[in-house]
Design an enzyme around this catalytic site. Structure first.
Site, PDB file in Angstrom:
ATOM      1  N   CYS A   1      69.013  28.329  31.569  1.00 24.22           N
ATOM      2  CA  CYS A   1      68.625  27.810  30.243  1.00 24.22           C
ATOM      3  C   CYS A   1      69.603  26.755  29.765  1.00 24.22           C
ATOM      4  O   CYS A   1      69.212  25.704  29.258  1.00 24.22           O
ATOM      5  CB  CYS A   1      68.573  28.937  29.213  1.00 24.22           C
ATOM      6  SG  CYS A   1      67.208  30.069  29.479  1.00 24.22           S
TER       7      CYS A   1
HETATM    8  N1  PCA Z   1      66.562  32.900  30.218  1.00 21.37           N
HETATM    9  C1  PCA Z   1      67.577  32.504  31.189  1.00 21.37           C
HETATM   10  C2  PCA Z   1      66.868  31.601  32.136  1.00 21.37           C
HETATM   11  C3  PCA Z   1      65.408  31.786  31.890  1.00 21.37           C
HETATM   12  C4  PCA Z   1      65.324  32.532  30.629  1.00 21.37           C
HETATM   13  O1  PCA Z   1      64.283  32.789  30.024  1.00 21.37           O
HETATM   14  C5  PCA Z   1      68.845  31.937  30.542  1.00 21.37           C
HETATM   15  O2  PCA Z   1      69.168  32.313  29.401  1.00 21.37           O
HETATM   16  O3  PCA Z   1      69.528  31.143  31.167  1.00 21.37           O
END
Ligand code: PCA
EC number: 3.4.19.3
Length: 203
Positions: free
Chosen positions: A144
């Site tokens: 993310c």
């Molecule tokens: N959360 C992860 C990656 C995909 C998601 O929904 C994150 O916080 O990196």
């Protein structure tokens, strides 16, 4: 600039069968079906592919606002992420089984990029309505954050578009087999909170 809005979410990852951000996109597609200015896009939880999928969409259409959604299982509130860090740090593999080395995303760039959207104003207004929100200072060191940093880099500097990453908690069905006390937030409250922001920008 036009007023188009893009909302993205992620596929389920690390053994989950759903991702609340993808569930929210399905709701947005239903609830904003008559809207002419919002598009949705699901991203893979992949260091190698996630931003490429987003970039392909950004090259097809130009957007005034981009809302990037993702799951953060340790959070109990909807979190507006203040910064994208120019840093990757994780022990967890992505959906390709790839665990990157710790280090910068773009060595020559600033250590962090800030969202230019009025996150504190949103947060204060929504909290005043009793909604569970806060501004968070880190989107973590995983996929993310990588997508957020790259999106801030590409969109805010090149096009002036507003970009924000919004992390959402687990949905109740995801915590049934997890340790007692694992935070979660029901879908209706997640939707109400997110829509309170989207409604400011989606026509
Ligand atoms: N959360 C992860 C990656 C995909 C998601 O929904 C994150 O916080 O990196």
């Amino acid at each position: 600039m036009n007023d188009r809005v893009l909302v993205t979410g992620f596929k389920p990852f690390l053994g989950e069968t759903i991702n609340p951000s993808e569930v929210l996109l399905e709701e947005i597609r239903k609830d904003f079906a008559v809207s002419k200015n919002v598009d949705t896009l699901v991203l893979p939880v992949s260091f190698g592919k996630a931003f490429a999928v987003l970039e392909e969409q950004l090259n097809k259409k130009s957007y005034r606002y981009v809302f990037l959604l993702g799951q953060a299982g340790d959070r109990d509130k909807v979190c507006f992420e203040r910064v994208g860090l120019n840093w990757i740090e994780t022990q967890k593999p992505d959906e390709d089984g790839f665990t990157p080395q710790q280090g910068p995303i773009a060595a020559q760039e600033a250590p962090a990029l800030f969202s230019r959207l009025p996150l504190s104003e949103w947060s204060d207004a929504l909290r005043a309505q009793g909604l569970p929100v806060k501004v968070s200072l880190s989107a973590g060191g995983y996929v993310c954050n990588q997508v957020y940093f790259k999106a801030l880099q590409k969109l805010q500097s090149e096009t002036g578009a507003g970009v924000v990453f919004i992390h959402v908690p687990y949905l109740p069905e995801q915590v049934q087999n997890k340790a007692p006390g694992t935070p979660f937030l029901d879908l209706e409250t997640q939707k109400k909170t997110l829509y309170s922001v989207l409604n400011r920008y989606v026509k």
